[in-house]
Write a protein that holds these residues in place. Structure first.
Motif, mmCIF file in Angstrom:
data_model
loop_
_atom_site.group_PDB
_atom_site.id
_atom_site.type_symbol
_atom_site.label_atom_id
_atom_site.label_comp_id
_atom_site.label_asym_id
_atom_site.label_seq_id
_atom_site.Cartn_x
_atom_site.Cartn_y
_atom_site.Cartn_z
ATOM 1 N N LYS A 165 0.864 -1.181 0.000
ATOM 2 C CA LYS A 165 0.000 0.000 0.000
ATOM 3 C C LYS A 165 0.898 1.228 0.000
ATOM 4 N N VAL A 166 0.605 2.183 -0.889
ATOM 5 C CA VAL A 166 1.362 3.422 -0.967
ATOM 6 C C VAL A 166 0.420 4.578 -0.671
ATOM 7 N N THR A 167 0.821 5.433 0.276
ATOM 8 C CA THR A 167 0.023 6.600 0.650
ATOM 9 C C THR A 167 0.873 7.842 0.477
ATOM 10 N N ARG A 168 0.374 8.792 -0.298
ATOM 11 C CA ARG A 168 1.076 10.065 -0.457
ATOM 12 C C ARG A 168 0.836 10.908 0.791
ATOM 13 N N THR A 169 1.884 11.602 1.227
ATOM 14 C CA THR A 169 1.757 12.489 2.378
ATOM 15 C C THR A 169 1.244 13.851 1.907
ATOM 16 N N ASN A 185 10.874 -4.720 -3.770
ATOM 17 C CA ASN A 185 10.764 -5.296 -5.102
ATOM 18 C C ASN A 185 10.784 -4.109 -6.074
ATOM 19 N N GLN A 186 11.839 -3.997 -6.879
ATOM 20 C CA GLN A 186 12.020 -2.828 -7.749
ATOM 21 C C GLN A 186 10.820 -2.598 -8.662
ATOM 22 N N LYS A 187 10.333 -3.646 -9.302
ATOM 23 C CA LYS A 187 9.216 -3.517 -10.245
ATOM 24 C C LYS A 187 7.962 -2.996 -9.535
ATOM 25 N N ILE A 188 7.630 -3.587 -8.397
ATOM 26 C CA ILE A 188 6.434 -3.156 -7.661
ATOM 27 C C ILE A 188 6.612 -1.742 -7.123
ATOM 28 N N PHE A 189 7.817 -1.419 -6.614
ATOM 29 C CA PHE A 189 8.081 -0.058 -6.127
ATOM 30 C C PHE A 189 7.837 0.955 -7.242
ATOM 31 N N ASN A 190 8.393 0.721 -8.421
ATOM 32 C CA ASN A 190 8.218 1.655 -9.543
ATOM 33 C C ASN A 190 6.750 1.797 -9.929
ATOM 34 N N ASP A 223 16.384 3.661 -9.605
ATOM 35 C CA ASP A 223 17.106 2.440 -9.273
ATOM 36 C C ASP A 223 17.916 2.713 -8.019
ATOM 37 N N PHE A 224 18.024 1.729 -7.164
ATOM 38 C CA PHE A 224 18.765 1.878 -5.917
ATOM 39 C C PHE A 224 20.151 1.279 -6.073
ATOM 40 N N VAL A 225 21.175 1.987 -5.556
ATOM 41 C CA VAL A 225 22.565 1.586 -5.780
ATOM 42 C C VAL A 225 23.327 1.298 -4.488
ATOM 43 N N GLN A 226 22.762 1.675 -3.347
ATOM 44 C CA GLN A 226 23.500 1.522 -2.094
ATOM 45 C C GLN A 226 22.517 1.269 -0.962
ATOM 46 N N ASP A 227 22.875 0.345 -0.066
ATOM 47 C CA ASP A 227 22.101 0.096 1.153
ATOM 48 C C ASP A 227 22.949 0.502 2.353
ATOM 49 N N ASN A 228 22.324 1.162 3.328
ATOM 50 C CA ASN A 228 23.011 1.608 4.537
ATOM 51 C C ASN A 228 22.244 1.121 5.763
ATOM 52 N N HIS A 229 22.957 0.959 6.864
ATOM 53 C CA HIS A 229 22.367 0.465 8.106
ATOM 54 C C HIS A 229 23.026 1.224 9.258
ATOM 55 N N SER A 230 22.204 1.838 10.097
ATOM 56 C CA SER A 230 22.744 2.489 11.288
ATOM 57 C C SER A 230 22.024 1.956 12.516
ATOM 58 N N ARG A 231 22.725 1.961 13.635
ATOM 59 C CA ARG A 231 22.130 1.610 14.931
ATOM 60 C C ARG A 231 22.370 2.796 15.844
ATOM 61 N N SER A 232 21.324 3.211 16.523
ATOM 62 C CA SER A 232 21.415 4.375 17.394
ATOM 63 C C SER A 232 20.600 4.136 18.652
ATOM 64 N N SER A 233 20.909 4.903 19.684
ATOM 65 C CA SER A 233 20.182 4.793 20.943
ATOM 66 C C SER A 233 19.155 5.921 21.064
ATOM 67 N N LYS A 234 18.312 5.795 22.069
ATOM 68 C CA LYS A 234 17.219 6.752 22.283
ATOM 69 C C LYS A 234 17.756 8.178 22.348
#
Length: 184
Positions: A2-6, A31-36, A44-55
């Motif tokens: 489900k996609v909702t515009r803000t 899923n690239q096709k469904i996202f588009n 197209d997405f070229v990089q994935d990032n991951h961060s961990r942070s505290s409160k």
């Protein structure tokens, strides 16, 4: 999915289908096709990032200028964050306006923030794992930011009962009125 515009139509909340039972859950997180198809975009997405942070950790507000402007598809896999996008596109009807969404490990929501927006978040839970896909590689020469507490933007950050913890870089970001923006 489900996609909702803000209220800023180019920024969208994406809710993937979650299949759960007594064993846990399964979700196709991307899923690239469904996202588009669902967003009407062709990124197209070229990089994935991951961060961990505290409160109370606040990261942002960051963006990259062309030719390395980044769109971001963000989500939380542990904990909860309050995620913000600010329109940096000069000439846009929503220039300088912001929109936010709470992303949690339980609601599985994703936030699509297209190129032309500054992005930031604050951690609401004890810790949070924050994942994001980008449409351009990190390019230090294009890296920019704006002050998280800029009065002209007026973001209403949640009161967590603790002081926000920011990096040195984020404590020194310029005011919105002094920032480089995306040309009309």
């Amino acid at each position: 999915m489900k996609v909702t515009r803000t209220v800023i139509a180019d920024v969208m909340v994406i809710e993937p289908k979650v299949f759960g039972d007594a064993r846990g859950f399964f979700v196709e997180s991307f899923n690239q096709k469904i996202f588009n198809e669902m967003t009407g975009t062709q990124f197209d997405f070229v990089q994935d990032n991951h961060s961990r942070s505290s409160k109370g950790v606040l990261r942002g507000l960051h963006y990259q200028l062309p030719p390395h402007a980044q769109g971001k598809l963000v989500r939380v896999t542990r904990g909860a964050v309050w995620d913000v996008a600010v329109d940096m596109r000069q000439g846009s009807s929503t220039f300088g306006q912001w929109v936010a969404e709470t992303l949690t490990e339980n609601n599985h929501k994703q936030f699509w923030i297209p190129p032309g927006f500054a992005h930031g978040f604050v951690v609401l839970s004890d810790t949070a794992d924050f994942l994001y896909k980008t449409t351009a590689y990190y390019a230090p020469q294009s890296d920019r930011g704006i002050a998280w507490n800029d009065a002209d933007i007026g973001i209403q950050w949640p009161d967590l009962g603790v002081d926000f913890l920011l990096s040195d870089k984020d404590q020194k970001q310029p005011a919105f009125k002094d920032a480089q923006v995306f040309a009309a």
